[in-house]
Design a protein around this motif. Structure first.
Motif, mmCIF file in Angstrom:
data_model
loop_
_atom_site.group_PDB
_atom_site.id
_atom_site.type_symbol
_atom_site.label_atom_id
_atom_site.label_comp_id
_atom_site.label_asym_id
_atom_site.label_seq_id
_atom_site.Cartn_x
_atom_site.Cartn_y
_atom_site.Cartn_z
ATOM 1 N N ILE A 90 3.289 5.933 2.369
ATOM 2 C CA ILE A 90 4.174 5.012 1.665
ATOM 3 C C ILE A 90 3.795 3.610 2.119
ATOM 4 C CG2 ILE A 90 6.564 4.255 1.346
ATOM 5 C CD1 ILE A 90 5.852 6.911 -0.077
ATOM 6 N N ARG A 91 3.481 2.777 1.140
ATOM 7 C CA ARG A 91 2.983 1.428 1.435
ATOM 8 C C ARG A 91 3.960 0.397 0.879
ATOM 9 N NH1 ARG A 91 -2.953 -0.023 -0.756
ATOM 10 N NH2 ARG A 91 -1.917 0.218 -2.769
ATOM 11 N N ILE B 6 14.217 2.030 1.580
ATOM 12 C CA ILE B 6 12.868 2.053 0.996
ATOM 13 C C ILE B 6 12.994 2.697 -0.381
ATOM 14 C CG2 ILE B 6 10.535 2.998 1.257
ATOM 15 C CD1 ILE B 6 11.380 3.225 4.357
ATOM 16 N N THR B 7 12.497 2.028 -1.416
ATOM 17 C CA THR B 7 12.566 2.608 -2.766
ATOM 18 C C THR B 7 11.207 2.508 -3.440
ATOM 19 O OG1 THR B 7 13.364 0.496 -3.632
ATOM 20 C CG2 THR B 7 15.029 2.180 -3.194
ATOM 21 N N ILE B 8 10.937 3.494 -4.289
ATOM 22 C CA ILE B 8 9.728 3.464 -5.111
ATOM 23 C C ILE B 8 10.167 3.532 -6.572
ATOM 24 C CG2 ILE B 8 8.237 4.531 -3.376
ATOM 25 C CD1 ILE B 8 8.576 7.200 -4.852
ATOM 26 N N ALA C 58 11.905 -1.946 -6.639
ATOM 27 C CA ALA C 58 11.231 -1.062 -5.680
ATOM 28 C C ALA C 58 10.464 -1.920 -4.678
ATOM 29 C CB ALA C 58 10.290 -0.119 -6.415
ATOM 30 N N ASN C 59 10.416 -1.462 -3.422
ATOM 31 C CA ASN C 59 9.688 -2.234 -2.408
ATOM 32 C C ASN C 59 8.517 -1.458 -1.813
ATOM 33 O OD1 ASN C 59 11.046 -0.393 -0.820
ATOM 34 N ND2 ASN C 59 12.567 -1.872 -0.042
ATOM 35 N N GLY D 226 1.930 -4.564 1.893
ATOM 36 C CA GLY D 226 0.643 -3.889 2.070
ATOM 37 C C GLY D 226 0.601 -2.945 3.259
ATOM 38 N N GLU D 227 1.555 -3.077 4.181
ATOM 39 C CA GLU D 227 1.542 -2.211 5.370
ATOM 40 C C GLU D 227 1.989 -0.796 5.022
ATOM 41 O OE1 GLU D 227 2.130 -4.440 9.554
ATOM 42 O OE2 GLU D 227 3.903 -4.480 8.276
ATOM 43 N N ILE D 228 1.459 0.170 5.783
ATOM 44 C CA ILE D 228 1.856 1.572 5.631
ATOM 45 C C ILE D 228 3.117 1.811 6.463
ATOM 46 C CG2 ILE D 228 1.171 3.969 6.073
ATOM 47 C CD1 ILE D 228 -0.614 2.839 3.964
#
Ligand SMILES: C[S@@+](CC[C@H](N)C(=O)[O-])C[C@H]1O[C@@H](n2cnc3c(N)ncnc32)[C@H](O)[C@@H]1O
Length: 359
Positions: free
Chosen positions: A265-266, A277-279, A247-248, A87-89
């Motif tokens: 990016i959250r 970091i992946t989406i 994805a994280n 949940g963190e940005i």
């Protein structure tokens, strides 16, 4: 309207903090390092540019994220430099450093094609001297035509496209090649230039919704049928690679109703320092392997969605394993001798054959 077009960002500029990237604030709670930091002048320039416009979570070694190269395959991506909770940005850029590729006054609920986006990218940013100067810190970080990039079927011969076999994919790929050809003629843009601009837009742009009433960005989940879909390029955030099943993180809009909106990016899961970091790419956050090849030029190793795609693909999809021209074993044999674009063609075919449930 909060997203810039070719004009300069509107927000007040702050002093450049000029912090260098690289390194970690703390080593505990971290994963083994699998990347080397990108210290190239173009990336440093981009960081400085974005920091001038109040971006957060990037630039300094303890800021949260950094650009790096995977030590195994050398693919550039974004990495966490500290640990984040779900949940963190991780980082955010103001909406006025987003490059719009759709004219909001003519946008409709329907998404314009990536080829239209390619034309606008060239006409609004690349081939317009003042805009090109304004956005050079970003444009200089983009892949170039003369270096290796993962070609989409826009770069395939028709015979290679035919080898993709799935009627809906073959049709879509040929139509897009055709559209590049037609628009390059009608807009008087060299074919190669539009072909590559289309690739940049297909592989790097994000689609967002804006409200018809006030032209503000629309919060996710609050999309109405009258909202307009616009395509944007998001500097720095477009360094993030894709993961189909692991994805994280995700793209998140902060304060979309305000003029000072942010693209952020959250974390969708806890992320440890050092982790890539992946989406998940695609407008809806799920992209089939065929969709990934069409727009991003690669076929992932895993993708749970493929089985569903083959099952629900409708008449345009190959309805059973018998519909393929070759067997999985034959493809495996072909793969051993394959090169160039055929590697991805065969990888996709084999993946779909494996994904298709045999019941
Ligand atoms: C939005 S960009 C991501 C950043 C890009 N790696 C770069 O250096 O600019 C998308 C491109 O990255 C590469 N890419 C992203 N995710 C990938 C993955 N899971 N496997 C292989 N290539 C990937 C593909 O070339 C894709 O077209």
């Amino acid at each position: 309207f909060a997203v810039s077009s070719s004009q300069s960002p509107k927000r007040k500029q702050i002093t450049n903090q000029g912090k260098a990237a690289g390194g970690f604030a703390k080593q505990n709670d971290s994963v083994p390092i699998t990347h080397t930091a990108d210290t190239s002048p173009s990336t440093q320039n981009l960081l400085n540019f974005l920091l001038q416009w109040n971006s957060e979570g990037l630039g300094a070694s303890d800021s949260g994220t950094e650009v790096g190269f995977d030590t195994t395959n050398n693919i550039r991506g974004l990495y966490a430099t500290k640990s984040f909770k779900k949940g963190e940005i991780l980082c955010k850029i103001p909406s006025d450093v987003a490059l719009a590729l759709t004219d909001p006054s003519t946008a409709s609920g329907e998404q314009e094609s990536v080829v239209d986006g390619g034309v606008n990218f060239l006409e609004w940013y690349v081939n317009k001297a003042d805009a090109r100067g304004m956005w050079s810190a970003y444009l200089d970080t983009l892949p170039t035509r003369d270096a290796y990039f993962d070609p989409t079927p826009d770069f395939y011969y028709d015979a290679e496209i035919d080898e993709l076999e799935l009627p809906m994919i073959v049709k879509a790929a040929k139509e897009r090649k055709q559209q590049i050809s037609e628009l390059s003629q009608s807009k008087n843009i060299p074919f190669d230039e539009l072909q590559f601009a289309t690739w940049l837009v297909a592989s790097r742009s994000f689609t967002i919704k804006i409200s018809v009433d006030d032209s503000k960005l629309v919060r996710e989940g609050a999309v109405s049928t009258t909202d307009k879909a616009i395509r944007v390029l998001l500097p720095y955030l477009d360094m993030i690679n894709h993961s189909s099943d692991n994805a994280n993180a995700e793209l998140h809009l902060v304060d979309p109703e305000k003029d000072d909106a942010w693209f952020a990016i959250r974390a969708t899961r806890p992320i440890k320092a050092g982790k890539e970091i992946t989406i998940s790419y695609g407008a809806s956050g799920v992209e089939t392997s065929a969709g990934l090849l069409m727009n991003y030029g690669f076929v992932p190793d895993e993708n749970k969605i493929d089985a569903m795609f083959m099952k629900k693909g409708g008449d345009d999809c190959i309805a059973s394993l018998d519909g393929w021209k070759t067997t999985l074993e034959e493809d495996e044999a072909l793969m051993a001798a394959a090169a160039g674009n055929m590697l991805n063609v065969l990888k996709l075919r084999m993946k779909l054959k494996k994904a298709y449930p045999s019941d």
